[in-house]
Design a protein around this motif. Sequence first.
Motif, mmCIF file in Angstrom:
data_model
loop_
_atom_site.group_PDB
_atom_site.id
_atom_site.type_symbol
_atom_site.label_atom_id
_atom_site.label_comp_id
_atom_site.label_asym_id
_atom_site.label_seq_id
_atom_site.Cartn_x
_atom_site.Cartn_y
_atom_site.Cartn_z
ATOM 1 N N ILE A 48 0.863 -1.177 0.000
ATOM 2 C CA ILE A 48 0.000 0.000 0.000
ATOM 3 C C ILE A 48 0.901 1.229 0.000
ATOM 4 O O ILE A 48 1.735 1.400 0.886
ATOM 5 C CB ILE A 48 -0.943 -0.002 1.216
ATOM 6 N N PHE A 49 0.719 2.083 -1.003
ATOM 7 C CA PHE A 49 1.610 3.219 -1.206
ATOM 8 C C PHE A 49 0.891 4.545 -0.996
ATOM 9 O O PHE A 49 -0.297 4.670 -1.291
ATOM 10 C CB PHE A 49 2.194 3.171 -2.623
ATOM 11 N N LYS A 50 1.641 5.515 -0.478
ATOM 12 C CA LYS A 50 1.126 6.874 -0.313
ATOM 13 C C LYS A 50 1.757 7.765 -1.360
ATOM 14 O O LYS A 50 2.802 7.446 -1.925
ATOM 15 C CB LYS A 50 1.403 7.398 1.092
ATOM 16 N N THR A 51 1.110 8.876 -1.600
ATOM 17 C CA THR A 51 1.586 9.853 -2.576
ATOM 18 C C THR A 51 1.927 11.137 -1.832
ATOM 19 O O THR A 51 1.060 11.719 -1.178
ATOM 20 C CB THR A 51 0.493 10.138 -3.623
ATOM 21 N N LEU A 52 3.169 11.544 -1.915
ATOM 22 C CA LEU A 52 3.609 12.783 -1.281
ATOM 23 C C LEU A 52 4.059 13.766 -2.360
ATOM 24 O O LEU A 52 4.764 13.398 -3.300
ATOM 25 C CB LEU A 52 4.779 12.524 -0.325
ATOM 26 N N VAL A 53 3.643 15.006 -2.202
ATOM 27 C CA VAL A 53 4.076 16.069 -3.107
ATOM 28 C C VAL A 53 5.203 16.816 -2.410
ATOM 29 O O VAL A 53 5.078 17.198 -1.245
ATOM 30 C CB VAL A 53 2.912 17.022 -3.450
ATOM 31 N N VAL A 54 6.300 17.000 -3.140
ATOM 32 C CA VAL A 54 7.450 17.702 -2.566
ATOM 33 C C VAL A 54 7.753 18.956 -3.382
ATOM 34 O O VAL A 54 7.497 19.020 -4.577
ATOM 35 C CB VAL A 54 8.702 16.793 -2.497
ATOM 36 N N GLY A 58 12.994 24.626 -2.298
ATOM 37 C CA GLY A 58 12.328 25.581 -1.424
ATOM 38 C C GLY A 58 11.685 26.764 -2.104
ATOM 39 O O GLY A 58 11.378 27.757 -1.457
ATOM 40 N N ASP A 59 11.446 26.688 -3.412
ATOM 41 C CA ASP A 59 10.911 27.863 -4.095
ATOM 42 C C ASP A 59 9.384 27.864 -4.227
ATOM 43 O O ASP A 59 8.801 28.854 -4.652
ATOM 44 C CB ASP A 59 11.555 28.037 -5.470
ATOM 45 N N ASN A 60 8.742 26.753 -3.870
ATOM 46 C CA ASN A 60 7.284 26.628 -3.992
ATOM 47 C C ASN A 60 6.780 26.920 -5.406
ATOM 48 O O ASN A 60 5.657 27.350 -5.598
ATOM 49 C CB ASN A 60 6.556 27.518 -2.977
ATOM 50 N N LYS A 61 7.645 26.666 -6.397
ATOM 51 C CA LYS A 61 7.257 26.816 -7.794
ATOM 52 C C LYS A 61 7.473 25.521 -8.564
ATOM 53 O O LYS A 61 6.824 25.289 -9.568
ATOM 54 C CB LYS A 61 8.045 27.946 -8.456
ATOM 55 N N SER A 62 8.403 24.716 -8.090
ATOM 56 C CA SER A 62 8.719 23.441 -8.739
ATOM 57 C C SER A 62 8.363 22.308 -7.782
ATOM 58 O O SER A 62 8.748 22.335 -6.612
ATOM 59 C CB SER A 62 10.204 23.358 -9.074
ATOM 60 N N PHE A 63 7.643 21.324 -8.313
ATOM 61 C CA PHE A 63 7.162 20.234 -7.475
ATOM 62 C C PHE A 63 7.404 18.890 -8.138
ATOM 63 O O PHE A 63 7.601 18.814 -9.353
ATOM 64 C CB PHE A 63 5.663 20.398 -7.199
ATOM 65 N N ALA A 64 7.373 17.856 -7.328
ATOM 66 C CA ALA A 64 7.465 16.481 -7.813
ATOM 67 C C ALA A 64 6.597 15.613 -6.917
ATOM 68 O O ALA A 64 6.148 16.049 -5.848
ATOM 69 C CB ALA A 64 8.913 16.000 -7.805
ATOM 70 N N VAL A 65 6.367 14.396 -7.377
ATOM 71 C CA VAL A 65 5.538 13.443 -6.642
ATOM 72 C C VAL A 65 6.392 12.247 -6.260
ATOM 73 O O VAL A 65 7.182 11.749 -7.077
ATOM 74 C CB VAL A 65 4.347 12.994 -7.518
ATOM 75 N N GLN A 115 0.697 16.817 -14.737
ATOM 76 C CA GLN A 115 1.583 15.697 -14.430
ATOM 77 C C GLN A 115 2.940 16.231 -13.985
ATOM 78 O O GLN A 115 3.581 16.998 -14.704
ATOM 79 C CB GLN A 115 1.744 14.782 -15.636
ATOM 80 N N LEU A 116 3.334 15.847 -12.796
ATOM 81 C CA LEU A 116 4.605 16.276 -12.218
ATOM 82 C C LEU A 116 5.634 15.157 -12.341
ATOM 83 O O LEU A 116 5.264 13.983 -12.458
ATOM 84 C CB LEU A 116 4.403 16.616 -10.739
ATOM 85 N N PRO A 117 6.925 15.494 -12.294
ATOM 86 C CA PRO A 117 7.938 14.431 -12.262
ATOM 87 C C PRO A 117 7.609 13.499 -11.095
ATOM 88 O O PRO A 117 7.265 13.961 -9.997
ATOM 89 C CB PRO A 117 9.245 15.184 -12.011
ATOM 90 N N THR A 118 7.698 12.202 -11.327
ATOM 91 C CA THR A 118 7.269 11.233 -10.320
ATOM 92 C C THR A 118 8.324 10.168 -10.081
ATOM 93 O O THR A 118 8.889 9.606 -11.026
ATOM 94 C CB THR A 118 5.956 10.558 -10.768
ATOM 95 N N LEU A 119 8.566 9.902 -8.799
ATOM 96 C CA LEU A 119 9.461 8.830 -8.365
ATOM 97 C C LEU A 119 8.619 7.789 -7.634
ATOM 98 O O LEU A 119 7.809 8.140 -6.775
ATOM 99 C CB LEU A 119 10.534 9.366 -7.424
ATOM 100 N N ILE A 120 8.829 6.539 -7.973
ATOM 101 C CA ILE A 120 8.158 5.433 -7.288
ATOM 102 C C ILE A 120 9.238 4.640 -6.581
ATOM 103 O O ILE A 120 10.241 4.253 -7.201
ATOM 104 C CB ILE A 120 7.414 4.519 -8.288
ATOM 105 N N ASP A 121 9.034 4.382 -5.291
ATOM 106 C CA ASP A 121 10.056 3.648 -4.554
ATOM 107 C C ASP A 121 10.279 2.272 -5.173
ATOM 108 O O ASP A 121 9.349 1.582 -5.578
ATOM 109 C CB ASP A 121 9.695 3.502 -3.076
#
Length: 161
Positions: A48-54, A58-65, A115-121
Amino acid sequence: MTPAVNLLKKLKIKFNIHQYEHDSKETHYGKEAISKLDPQLDIVAGQIFKTLVVSLNGDNKSFAVCVLPVNCHLDFKKVAKALNCKNIELADPNVAQKITGYLVGGISPLGQKKQLPTLIDLTAKQFPMMFISGGRRGLEIEISPDDLLNILHAQFVEIIV
């Protein structure tokens, strides 16, 4: 249905939906999913996986999942290295909700506004099927890790402590 479910239907991806009654007093969404899904299915917590947005740098303009097991913690240094940035931090919950279109506790990596850049463990690869949020609290999608990877143009990377 949710944008996540609609996307999977549109792409004709094989998936299953699992629903449970969300307790509105519960704020540990991952633990709730574990406790409510385990009795119904032959799965382990690590599926069971969670989704975190990062937020990047620290610029609050660029995000990833980041998609990781609900019973694990994010390794910020590993994520920053994988995303080739100096540092990352969890996005403000209100910002995460705004950019994904989902409520915290129900953020799906699928069907987000953009769609944001996404990393899956990397641990996802050990399972034939994984469970991710379906886009609302109490709704889980069972999907192949490879299908999720391909849909999101994501990367399998070690991102947990």
